[in-house]
Structure formats: structure tokens, C-alpha cells
Scaffold this motif. Structure first.
Motif, mmCIF file in Angstrom:
data_model
loop_
_atom_site.group_PDB
_atom_site.id
_atom_site.type_symbol
_atom_site.label_atom_id
_atom_site.label_comp_id
_atom_site.label_asym_id
_atom_site.label_seq_id
_atom_site.Cartn_x
_atom_site.Cartn_y
_atom_site.Cartn_z
ATOM 1 N N GLY A 188 0.793 -1.225 0.000
ATOM 2 C CA GLY A 188 0.000 0.000 0.000
ATOM 3 C C GLY A 188 0.818 1.264 0.000
ATOM 4 O O GLY A 188 0.262 2.368 0.075
ATOM 5 N N MET A 189 2.146 1.133 -0.084
ATOM 6 C CA MET A 189 3.016 2.309 -0.137
ATOM 7 C C MET A 189 3.114 2.830 -1.561
ATOM 8 O O MET A 189 2.854 2.117 -2.530
ATOM 9 C CB MET A 189 4.428 1.956 0.347
ATOM 10 C CG MET A 189 4.605 1.898 1.833
ATOM 11 S SD MET A 189 6.369 1.679 2.237
ATOM 12 C CE MET A 189 6.269 1.561 4.017
ATOM 13 N N GLN A 190 3.527 4.063 -1.667
ATOM 14 C CA GLN A 190 3.982 4.596 -2.940
ATOM 15 C C GLN A 190 5.420 4.125 -3.147
ATOM 16 O O GLN A 190 6.110 3.784 -2.192
ATOM 17 C CB GLN A 190 3.920 6.118 -2.926
ATOM 18 C CG GLN A 190 2.521 6.655 -2.650
ATOM 19 C CD GLN A 190 2.513 8.158 -2.496
ATOM 20 O OE1 GLN A 190 2.628 8.878 -3.464
ATOM 21 N NE2 GLN A 190 2.380 8.622 -1.266
ATOM 22 N N ALA A 191 5.878 4.096 -4.393
ATOM 23 C CA ALA A 191 7.216 3.585 -4.671
ATOM 24 C C ALA A 191 7.865 4.355 -5.808
ATOM 25 O O ALA A 191 7.199 4.754 -6.768
ATOM 26 C CB ALA A 191 7.165 2.103 -5.015
ATOM 27 N N VAL A 192 9.163 4.542 -5.672
ATOM 28 C CA VAL A 192 9.991 5.093 -6.744
ATOM 29 C C VAL A 192 11.107 4.096 -7.015
ATOM 30 O O VAL A 192 11.740 3.585 -6.084
ATOM 31 C CB VAL A 192 10.570 6.465 -6.366
ATOM 32 C CG1 VAL A 192 11.676 6.875 -7.334
ATOM 33 C CG2 VAL A 192 9.477 7.528 -6.360
ATOM 34 N N TRP A 193 11.323 3.826 -8.282
ATOM 35 C CA TRP A 193 12.364 2.884 -8.700
ATOM 36 C C TRP A 193 13.630 3.661 -9.046
ATOM 37 O O TRP A 193 13.624 4.520 -9.921
ATOM 38 C CB TRP A 193 11.874 2.105 -9.915
ATOM 39 C CG TRP A 193 12.797 1.021 -10.386
ATOM 40 C CD1 TRP A 193 13.648 0.271 -9.639
ATOM 41 C CD2 TRP A 193 12.929 0.556 -11.739
ATOM 42 N NE1 TRP A 193 14.305 -0.643 -10.421
ATOM 43 C CE2 TRP A 193 13.885 -0.484 -11.714
ATOM 44 C CE3 TRP A 193 12.322 0.904 -12.941
ATOM 45 C CZ2 TRP A 193 14.257 -1.182 -12.865
ATOM 46 C CZ3 TRP A 193 12.684 0.216 -14.084
ATOM 47 C CH2 TRP A 193 13.644 -0.812 -14.049
ATOM 48 N N VAL A 194 14.716 3.366 -8.335
ATOM 49 C CA VAL A 194 16.020 3.955 -8.637
ATOM 50 C C VAL A 194 16.732 3.001 -9.587
ATOM 51 O O VAL A 194 17.254 1.964 -9.183
ATOM 52 C CB VAL A 194 16.853 4.176 -7.357
ATOM 53 C CG1 VAL A 194 18.223 4.743 -7.710
ATOM 54 C CG2 VAL A 194 16.117 5.117 -6.410
ATOM 55 N N ASN A 195 16.752 3.352 -10.846
ATOM 56 C CA ASN A 195 17.270 2.464 -11.893
ATOM 57 C C ASN A 195 18.636 2.960 -12.343
ATOM 58 O O ASN A 195 18.793 3.514 -13.430
ATOM 59 C CB ASN A 195 16.277 2.416 -13.061
ATOM 60 C CG ASN A 195 16.661 1.376 -14.096
ATOM 61 O OD1 ASN A 195 17.522 0.526 -13.861
ATOM 62 N ND2 ASN A 195 16.011 1.436 -15.252
ATOM 63 N N THR A 196 19.634 2.754 -11.497
ATOM 64 C CA THR A 196 20.978 3.270 -11.783
ATOM 65 C C THR A 196 21.617 2.584 -12.989
ATOM 66 O O THR A 196 22.459 3.172 -13.667
ATOM 67 C CB THR A 196 21.894 3.084 -10.562
ATOM 68 O OG1 THR A 196 21.929 1.694 -10.213
ATOM 69 C CG2 THR A 196 21.395 3.880 -9.375
ATOM 70 N N ALA A 197 21.246 1.330 -13.243
ATOM 71 C CA ALA A 197 21.892 0.557 -14.306
ATOM 72 C C ALA A 197 21.104 0.581 -15.613
ATOM 73 O O ALA A 197 21.437 -0.160 -16.551
ATOM 74 C CB ALA A 197 22.081 -0.886 -13.852
#
Length: 228
Positions: free
Chosen positions: A193-202
Motif C-alpha cells: 500500500g506504499m507509494q514507490a519510486v524505482w532507482v534504476n541506476t543501471a
């Protein structure tokens, strides 16, 4: 974004690349063994031999599944015992490994991004690993940490995220989770139920085709730009 009242942050491969630190820690451990447990050093001199023992512990010691420090310590003890060295050396050997494992190199801009985030939100470390933000030197930016060992489960289990929200004394929907793993971080947070941000360094392809692509950033500094 206006609903966000706190942030949970994954650590390894979100704030720093983890494998260079582990590679160095294993080299330092081997050097220590050469001085203090030469039989073990000789028996496991082949590159990757000690890591193979560590990986085997995942199967042989399921009771330690959420305690990466204990798994590493036990793998060292097994190696010492098999070589005929004193297994009591496992504790000081692990401490040598663990100290080096905490010597990470932050991705570019992470220190200033942490300062920015911590000035605006409570920031909680949420990790399956055993990194220690205080030993690393960034503890001042965090209001606390939730580790898999503490939770008794690991991401993507929704209970990890629920425990984080409880620790922050907030409903899950008011918390933003930020991490590098599409399944462990993004999928797990969303299902809790959280919001999410994807850190896509690669610059990886999104690996959850049945779910919409989340808000994606190449690094923590770019997240700060979204939260201004």
C-alpha cells in the motif's frame, strides 16, 4: 507526491554499489586468514571459494535466512573447521570482513540528496542486508532502520513495509519507498500500500510486465527534483 509524509530507503545498490564493497571485504578477510589461520587461507585460496561456502549456508542454515551477518560468520566458522584451524577465530575474522563491508562509496550526489530529504521528511532505512548507516557515516540522515533480521521477514514481504510504517507511526499510504529492485522494493512496497519510486541506476528494463512502470529515476538526486 503531496501525500508523502515519510520516506523509506533501500541501501545496497540504491545509495551505493554493494558488490565492490563485498569484493574488497573478501580480499581483506583472506589477508587476515593468511596471518591468523593459514590452513584456511590455503584451503580456500581459489578465487570465489569462500563465497561458495557462504552461498551454501543459504541452504544449510535456513534458520539464519534473515541474518546475513550470522550467515557470513557461520560460513567462516565452517571454513576454519574444515581446514583444521580454530573455529573460535570466526568472530574476529567476521569483524574484519564486516568493517570493510561498511566502507562503501556512495553514488554521485547521494550525500547531498540525503541531506535534502532528511531536512524535509523522516527517512528510515529499510533493508534485507546488514549495512549499518552509522558505521558507513550517514546515520545522521536517518531516523531509524528496519532490517530483515528485526522483522523476521524480508522484502518483498509486505510485513517489512508495514513494520516500517508502524515504526514511523504513519499509515502505509503516507510513506514513499525508494529502492533499486523492481520486485523486492517496488512490487513489495506497492502491494503493502506504499507509494514507490524505482532507482534504476543501471538503466535496466522493467522486469514486472504485468504491473505499470513506476516513477523511475536514475539516482537519488533526481528524486529530490521530484519532491521540490
Amino acid at each position: 507526491m503531496e501525500r508523502i509524509r515519510a520516506i523509506t530507503l533501500d541501501l545496497d545498490d540504491t545509495l551505493w554499489p554493494v558488490w565492490p564493497a563485498i569484493d574488497r571485504a573478501e580480499v581483506v578477510l583472506q589477508a587476515w586468514l593468511a596471518d591468523h589461520a593459514p590452513a584456511t587461507h590455503a584451503l580456500y585460496a581459489e578465487p570465489g571459494a569462500l563465497r561458495a561456502v557462504r552461498n551454501r549456508m543459504n541452504t544449510e542454515r535456513p534458520d539464519l535466512a534473515y541474518d546475513l551477518s550470522a550467515l557470513r560468520r557461520e560460513s567462516i566458522r565452517v571454513a576454519l573447521q574444515q581446514a583444521g584451524d580454530n573455529p573460535a577465530l570466526a568472530e574476529p575474522a567476521f569483524e574484519v570482513f564486516f568493517a570493510e563491508r561498511q566502507r562503501v562509496e556512495l553514488f554521485e550526489g547521494v550525500a547531498s540528496a540525503l541531506e535534502f530529504l532528511a531536512a524535509r521528511y523522516p527517512v528510515l532505512a529499510l533493508t534485507n542486508g546488514n549495512a549499518d548507516v552509522h558505521r558507513i557515516g550517514i546515520g545522521q540522515y536517518f531516523c531509524g532502520s528496519v532490517h530483515a533480521l528485526q522483522a523476521g521477514v524480508a522484502k518483498p514481504d509486505v510485513r517489512m513495509f508495514q513494520l516500517a510504517a508502524q515504526t514511523l507511526q504513519l499509515p502505509v499510504e503516507a510513506v514513499l519507498h525508494v529502492g533499486d529492485d523492481a520486485v523486492l522494493d517496488v512490487q513489495g512496497a506497492r502491494r503493502a500500500g506504499m507509494q514507490a519510486v524505482w532507482v534504476n541506476t543501471a538503466a535496466q528494463a522493467w522486469s514486472c510486465p504485468n504491473e505499470p512502470l513506476p516513477v523511475t529515476v536514475p539516482g537519488l538526486p533526481q528524486l529530490c527534483s521530484l519532491l521540490v
